[in-house]
Design a protein around this motif. Structure first.
Motif, short mmCIF file in Angstrom:
data_model
loop_
_atom_site.label_atom_id
_atom_site.label_comp_id
_atom_site.label_asym_id
_atom_site.label_seq_id
_atom_site.Cartn_x
_atom_site.Cartn_y
_atom_site.Cartn_z
N HIS A 81 12.78 -2.38 -7.04
CA HIS A 81 11.89 -1.23 -6.87
C HIS A 81 11.94 -0.60 -5.49
N ASN A 82 12.97 -0.90 -4.72
CA ASN A 82 13.13 -0.31 -3.39
C ASN A 82 11.89 -0.50 -2.52
N VAL A 83 11.37 -1.73 -2.54
CA VAL A 83 10.22 -2.03 -1.69
C VAL A 83 10.74 -2.34 -0.28
N PRO A 84 10.26 -1.62 0.73
CA PRO A 84 10.80 -1.80 2.08
C PRO A 84 10.38 -3.12 2.72
N MET A 85 11.17 -3.56 3.67
CA MET A 85 10.85 -4.75 4.46
C MET A 85 10.33 -4.28 5.81
N LEU A 86 9.01 -4.29 5.97
CA LEU A 86 8.44 -3.81 7.23
C LEU A 86 7.99 -4.99 8.08
N GLU A 87 8.36 -4.94 9.36
CA GLU A 87 8.03 -6.09 10.23
C GLU A 87 6.53 -6.13 10.51
N GLU A 88 5.96 -4.95 10.79
CA GLU A 88 4.53 -4.88 11.12
C GLU A 88 3.70 -5.35 9.92
N ALA A 89 2.92 -6.42 10.11
CA ALA A 89 2.14 -6.99 9.00
C ALA A 89 1.20 -5.96 8.38
N ARG A 90 0.65 -5.09 9.24
CA ARG A 90 -0.30 -4.09 8.76
C ARG A 90 0.31 -3.17 7.72
N HIS A 91 1.60 -2.88 7.88
CA HIS A 91 2.23 -1.87 7.04
C HIS A 91 2.91 -2.43 5.81
#
Lengths: 264, 394
Positions: A81-91
């Motif tokens: 599903h093209n879910v991004p890998m974001l480092e910032e926990a908030r995002h």
């Protein structure tokens, strides 16, 4: 011009008087002017599409041996599903993730749960509720329950990003695109749309895969931990499992009617 | 009457320039937010509403508080308030402008805002909130403007205004009720899931709104020729007193229900706010400050000597306003989201950019307020001038 307008009004007036809807009026006008009414839109159905009247999932927690098994489900889902890998926990954006029993079932956890459950991480996701509070809260119908099979879906193009659904969801199953997710997708799957910033998203029970005859991505890699099927079909695998085993659902006291069951 | 806003003292223009400057910087910050997304705020998956929505909620209260001068004047024929109803109405207008702006800056996709109208969804409380807020804004502009114009012309206001004035009274109650319903109808948010939320919202509104109005009256008296009047200010002070006591009482009812029943889903949020949970409690000092301010204000307002002393009264009003702002603006929203539905504690604090945009919206609201008050006060001054000349002539 003037004449045809008068004619239209006349036909409209007559049909209103005899209690017809506007449909026949438009048809009559279209016929009078030589135009044919456009044929109704047709949706092409894949011959192998999987169908149900109420999709549901059963998680057999007894079969969970390691966190890696769940991580594989997460990976398969997020890749699909093209879910991004974001480092910032908030995002962070999560469609399916792993958590402890006492987090998944905060009001049902006791101080003495079985050792297996205490040390096992469970997969959690959108429960595709029968009575979804998120759908009730959405001011634009951007999130809605598909009546044919009970899947709670999202229209990413209609969502205004008010996040009322996130406040309404009692399972924390929804994520918001706090920034443009596209640069954080390692490998884009062209078969599923990417999202833009400012909209909400969540698990969709893999509607796009069901439509072409495939089981949800997480189920496929679950090694039998997850079973997916029609809860309304007494012969389905999920119904059989629920008949033979004791299963619980998350926060049933809230009346949401989750479609994800956990055999404990 | 708009021309009255164009003639002003240096102080008037100076104030507008300062507010405009703040709004300008905030607008640039907002452009950055538009470009980057709401990620520039402290919001998260777990605390998905924050400072913007909190200000919105608080300011709906300020807007509704304006009814506390309208109701006694029009329903109880309390003549003294006739002098200041316009101040209540224009305060409501400014507060509602801020409310609508706060909703806009909180949207992830503001350009799709009209979807709320294109796809009306009557089962969503936001749909009704849109109707009541815009309706109340409309009512206050129409009523305030026309009554003021009639006053300027020395005539009685048009008779068709009367039904709108009466309508505006229950409408004021409705805006804050619907705003409370945004929260208190959500399953699984134990902190908000309480029938007393709407009454509590109204109590805090009728404290904070009139408290601000008293401060504005004192400012207007100090800087203009128009004196809103001692009796008016004292009557408002009594309203503030009752309302802030009701607000604290309702809150204590909440504390009792949660504390005595000891149901974790209800107690945990209060514990988080006032003592911290799982070692996290960024809001603890704020919440105690809020309680201290509200209790302190009650003491100063209840004792007649301190209530009648306008200097002390001003301090009490500042205490009420800040106390209610922390209670509703910081505690209520964060407190509802922490702990999250999975019982994890992920805290929220606004970022600098978020605070800047917030200040900008307040600045815009105060620009609207300054201009509207300038017009109203000029009309009052003109009328007083006419009266004075008449007296001299006689």
């Amino acid at each position: 011009m003037e004449r045809s307008r008068r004619e239209f009004l006349k036909i409209a007036g007559v049909s209103a008087a005899i209690g017809l809807g506007t449909g026949p009026v438009i048809e009559a006008v279209a016929a009078a002017t030589g135009h044919q009414a456009a044929p109704e839109a047709q949706v092409a159905h894949h011959p192998e599409a999987l169908k149900a009247t109420r999709w549901g999932m059963v998680v057999d927690t007894r079969k969970i041996e390691s966190a890696e098994q769940i991580e594989r489900m997460v990976e398969a889902c997020h890749k699909e599903h093209n879910v991004p890998m974001l480092e910032e926990a908030r995002h962070q954006i999560k469609w399916i993730w792993e958590t402890h029993f006492h987090n998944a079932f905060p009001s049902q956890s006791t101080d003495r749960i079985s050792e297996h459950l205490e040390h096992t991480l469970l997969p959690v996701m959108c429960n595709h509720c029968e009575n979804p509070p998120c759908v009730r809260a959405c001011p634009t119908k951007a999130t809605f329950k598909r009546e044919s099979d009970g899947i709670v879906m999202m229209d990413f193009h209609r969502c205004i990003g008010c996040r009322f659904c996130m406040a309404a969801c009692p399972y924390g199953s929804r994520s918001f695109n706090f920034r443009d997710p596209r640069p954080f997708i390692a490998e884009t799957n062209k078969a599923y749309p990417t999202r833009m910033k400012g909209v909400v998203e969540k698990c969709n029970f893999c509607v796009e895969r069901l439509a072409v005859g495939k089981l949800p991505a997480c189920v496929e890699v679950s090694e039998g931990i997850l079973t997916f099927g029609d809860l309304n079909d007494p012969d389905s695998e999920v119904s059989q499992l629920l008949k033979e085993n004791y299963a619980i659902r998350r926060k049933t006291n809230l009346g949401t009617g989750p479609s994800v069951y956990y055999i404990v | 009457m708009l021309e009255l806003a164009l003639k002003g003292t240096k102080k008037y223009w100076g104030l507008l320039v300062v507010l405009g400057g703040i709004a300008g910087v905030a607008f640039l910050t907002y452009l950055y937010q538009l470009q980057f997304g709401l990620g520039i705020t402290g919001l998260s998956r777990d605390v998905s509403w924050g400072f913007y929505i909190a200000q919105f909620t608080f300011l709906v209260g300020v807007a509704a508080g304006g009814v506390m001068v309208v109701l006694p004047y029009y329903l109880h024929d309390y003549k003294a308030f006739g002098r200041i109803t316009i101040m209540g109405e224009f305060l409501a207008v400014a507060a509602l402008v801020m409310c609508l702006l706060f909703i806009m800056v909180d949207l992830g996709q503001p350009m799709r805002m009209l979807n709320v109208i294109f796809y009306p969804t009557p089962n969503s409380m936001l749909f009704y909130d849109m109707i009541v807020l815009n309706g109340y804004l409309f009512l206050n502009i129409v009523v305030g403007w026309n009554v003021l114009e009639a006053e300027r012309n020395g005539t009685h206001y048009q008779s068709w205004l009367k039904p709108l004035i009466y309508l505006s009274i229950p409408w004021a109650i409705s805006i804050h009720t619907v705003t409370a319903y945004l929260y208190c109808g959500l399953p699984g948010r134990g902190f908000w899931l309480t029938a007393i939320l709407a009454p509590r919202f109204l109590a805090s509104a009728f404290a904070a709104g009139p408290a601000l109005l008293i401060l504005l009256c004192l400012i207007v008296r100090r800087f203009t020729q128009f004196d809103p009047g001692r009796e008016q200010i004292q009557s408002l002070a009594k309203i503030v007193t009752y309302a802030i006591i009701a607000n604290v009482f309702f809150f204590l009812c909440e504390v009792f229900v949660a504390g005595y029943s000891q149901i974790p889903e209800h107690t945990d949020h209060l514990k988080y706010l006032f003592f911290g949970l799982h070692g996290k409690g960024v809001l603890v000092p704020y919440m105690w400050t809020s309680m201290g301010l509200m209790f302190g204000a009650i003491i100063l307002l209840v004792i007649p000597a301190t209530r009648r002393h306008e200097g002390v009264l001003a301090v009490s009003c500042v205490m009420v306003f800040i106390g209610a702002w922390i209670d509703k603006g910081l505690g209520l929203i964060s407190g509802g989201f922490v702990p999250n539905p999975l019982h994890e504690v992920n805290e929220y604090m606004p970022t600098g950019a978020e605070v800047m945009i917030t200040l900008g919206v307040w600045a815009v609201g105060f620009i609207v307020l300054t201009i509207l008050y300038k017009i109203a006060v000029s009309v009052k001054e003109e009328n007083a001038g006419v009266l004075r000349t008449r007296v001299v002539e006689e």
